[in-house]
Write a protein that holds these residues in place. Structure first.
Motif, PDB file in Angstrom:
ATOM      1  N   THR A  27       0.831  -1.219   0.000  1.00 61.44           N
ATOM      2  CA  THR A  27       0.000   0.000   0.000  1.00 61.44           C
ATOM      3  C   THR A  27       0.854   1.252   0.000  1.00 61.44           C
ATOM      4  O   THR A  27       0.493   2.255  -0.632  1.00 61.44           O
ATOM      5  N   ILE A  70       2.122   2.026  -3.596  1.00 56.62           N
ATOM      6  CA  ILE A  70       1.101   2.651  -4.447  1.00 56.62           C
ATOM      7  C   ILE A  70       0.835   4.082  -4.001  1.00 56.62           C
ATOM      8  O   ILE A  70       0.703   5.001  -4.830  1.00 56.62           O
ATOM      9  N   TYR A  71       0.758   4.304  -2.688  1.00 55.09           N
ATOM     10  CA  TYR A  71       0.496   5.649  -2.165  1.00 55.09           C
ATOM     11  C   TYR A  71       1.616   6.614  -2.556  1.00 55.09           C
ATOM     12  O   TYR A  71       1.362   7.744  -3.005  1.00 55.09           O
ATOM     13  N   ARG A 130       3.663   6.310  -5.068  1.00 56.83           N
ATOM     14  CA  ARG A 130       3.645   6.514  -6.520  1.00 56.83           C
ATOM     15  C   ARG A 130       2.559   7.511  -6.932  1.00 56.83           C
ATOM     16  O   ARG A 130       2.763   8.344  -7.833  1.00 56.83           O
ATOM     17  N   VAL A 166      -6.964   4.687  -1.803  1.00 57.47           N
ATOM     18  CA  VAL A 166      -5.571   4.308  -1.557  1.00 57.47           C
ATOM     19  C   VAL A 166      -5.103   4.862  -0.222  1.00 57.47           C
ATOM     20  O   VAL A 166      -4.397   4.175   0.549  1.00 57.47           O
TER      21      VAL A 166
END
Length: 578
Positions: A388, A391-392, A394, A445
């Motif tokens: 997680t 992704i956060y 990015r 997200v």
């Protein structure tokens, strides 16, 4: 003749020739009962040939000499100096017994680590000598300096070598070192080999940026114990043979040595008590641990994931993305729970093994093992947090790039700066579409990232508490603290001048008005290394810093163990006590 003389308290009540040094100040070391000055000088020369004194002669400003003849008057209990034209003013100092390891010191610099002090560099010190803007202080010849303190500390040894050339400054407990020195000589080579082997294992690279010792607390603690064993076998011969150092050097090394021994003995003693508790209650503790692992690391996490997937408190997350997160992490948690059910029957045996480890290796070793067990049991939380967080982070980088797009700027990779740029309409339209997608997906997200980041934050605080406890066990200055209460002269904190009061039936001359005493060492010095390690831990695990890292999406990790590792005290006299 001088008007001020440094005079030892407790001289015998008799007449004789006094001997000592004339530079940097007149310092009397003792009194010789000789018929003539020539015989007194001969006895003094024989004492100066002794090996114990020959090693200290340079630090005391050279060879001592006969200073004159003094007469002791039994009627008024005073000394008079027949060979001196004027009666001097005496400043008294103490001559410590040879086996006491007491000494004078101007300040606590002999106990402060040179690596911990951010002082000026050598080049700056050379330039500072040529600074004409600062006023220069006049050089005072007859001043109380380090040479004078060395004369104070060695005066009792000089007196002892006059009657016995084999006299040495050796504490009474040093007989223990004599008894085990032969054993340590036999174990020297195996211990050195074992230390190199453990160090090689701890330095095995696991990832491009970390080694096995950085990832495993128990490996790091075993490496610390191996280096401490190497330190013991190297230090015992120096303490046994008394070395070629003065009393200050020897006393500090002696204190460092036994302070480390006391820490290890207390570590093993507390570890034996804690180990017996673990072995006697392993079944009950295993049941409690299994319930905690199932409840807090699996079931509660699954419940929260389902709760987040059902639009909690009116928070409308993206349905598809939220279902993807929830189903994926729930399946991973159930897979981890299946692995726990396989391991749970052996948890009692693991706790029993930790108890045996605590009994044999001490409390610090079992704390390190528990830290590794906690890291293994929370590996699934770390994997979810890493996914997680990736992704956060990015998405934050993408949002920053789109922000530059709308401002008409872009990041120049070659020059590492943001430059102005003209975008085409297609690029602006594509950027708007990406921003719309980002705006709708980012809350989902963020929520799942915040959930796993919070759990990771709590685990890091738990590890920080165990790191703090481990630092307390490894670096608590128990021996130094005991000395500061029992015998403060063993760890002096500086000198002070106290006014003497005339006492009846005293050997002191009526001309003596001051006596040189030691100050008590400050507690901040005794806990200097512990405070420094606590500061390193506090800076790394600062909640504000960790919260800021969470907001920026930076990776949260435990403190690198090489930053808090301190296995043995430095063998130089400038190392700290603890």
């Amino acid at each position: 003749m001088p008007t001020t003389v440094l005079w030892p308290s407790g001289l015998p009540r008799k007449s004789g020739f006094i001997y000592g040094w004339k530079t940097p100040a007149y310092c009397v070391a003792g009194l010789l009962d000789a018929d003539t000055e020539t015989s007194a000088a001969t006895a003094l020369d024989r004492a100066c040939i002794a090996p114990a004194w020959h090693a200290l002669q340079d630090s005391c400003g050279g060879k001592p000499q006969v200073l004159g003849y003094c007469e002791y008057n039994t009627s008024n209990d005073e000394y008079t100096f027949a060979s001196w034209k004027t009666q001097p003013v005496l400043i008294l100092y103490h001559r410590h017994p040879l086996n006491s390891l007491r000494f004078y010191a101007f300040d606590t610099s002999v106990f402060v680590s040179t690596t911990a002090v951010n002082g000026p560099s050598e080049a700056f010190a050379r330039l500072f000598t040529h600074d004409f803007t600062r006023p220069t202080r006049p050089q005072i010849g007859n001043a109380l300096d380090q040479v004078t303190l060395n004369q104070f500390n060695a005066s009792k040894l000089l007196e002892a070598t006059i009657s016995d050339s084999s006299a040495r400054m050796m504490p009474a407990i040093a007989a223990v070192l004599f008894s085990i020195s032969a054993l340590t000589t036999l174990l020297c080579r195996p211990i050195h080999t074992l230390s190199r082997l453990v160090s090689a294992i701890a330095n095995v690279p696991i990832t491009p940026f970390s080694t096995l010792g950085d990832l495993s607390a128990i490996v790091q603690q075993v490496a610390v114990r191996a280096e401490q064993s190497k330190y013991f076998v190297n230090e015992i011969p120096h303490l046994r043979n008394r070395g070629e150092s003065d009393i200050t050097n020897y006393a500090v090394r002696y204190t460092h040595f036994f302070n480390t021994i006391w820490m290890i003995l207390n570590d093993v003693t507390i570890g034996m008590a804690f180990g017996s508790y673990l072995t006697e209650n392993s079944s009950r503790l295993a049941e409690v641990v299994n319930n905690l692992l199932r409840m807090y690391l699996v079931h509660n996490v699954i419940f929260t994931l389902h709760w987040l997937d059902s639009w909690p408190a009116g928070l409308k997350l993206n349905t598809e993305l939220s279902q993807f997160y929830s189903h994926m992490f729930t399946g991973f948690m159930r897979l981890w729970l299946g692995g726990l059910y396989i391991v749970m029957p052996y948890s009692a045996d693991v706790i029993h093994l930790l108890g045996i480890l605590s009994t044999c290796g001490g409390l610090s070793l079992v704390i390190s093992a528990i830290m590794d067990v906690v890291a293994i049991c929370t590996a699934h939380i770390y994997a979810c947090y890493f996914f997680t967080g990736l992704i956060y982070h990015r998405m934050l980088k993408t949002a920053g790039s789109l922000f530059n797009l709308f401002r008409g700027k872009r990041y120049n990779v070659l020059r590492n700066r943001v430059d102005s740029w003209e975008y085409d309409m297609d690029q602006l339209l594509f950027g708007t579409i990406l921003f719309t997608l980002l705006a709708f997906l980012f809350p989902t997200v963020l929520v799942y990232y915040a959930f796993f980041a919070t759990i990771r934050f709590a685990i890091l605080l738990l590890l920080a508490c165990m790191e703090f406890l481990l630092a307390l066990v490894n670096h608590f200055p128990l021996f130094s603290l005991m000395l500061s209460v029992k015998d403060p002269w063993r760890i002096p904190g500086g000198i002070i001048f106290l006014k003497t009061e005339p006492k009846p039936q005293s050997v002191m001359s009526s001309h003596a008005s001051l006596i040189i005493e030691n100050q008590a060492v400050p507690l901040s010095l005794l806990f200097s290394k512990y405070v420094r390690l606590s500061g390193v831990l506090a800076r790394h695990y600062n909640p504000l810093r960790l919260t800021w890292c969470l907001l920026k999406g930076e990776h949260l990790n435990a403190i690198p163990r090489h930053e808090i590792r301190d296995s043995t005290p430095n063998q130089d006299i400038s190392s700290p006590l603890s």
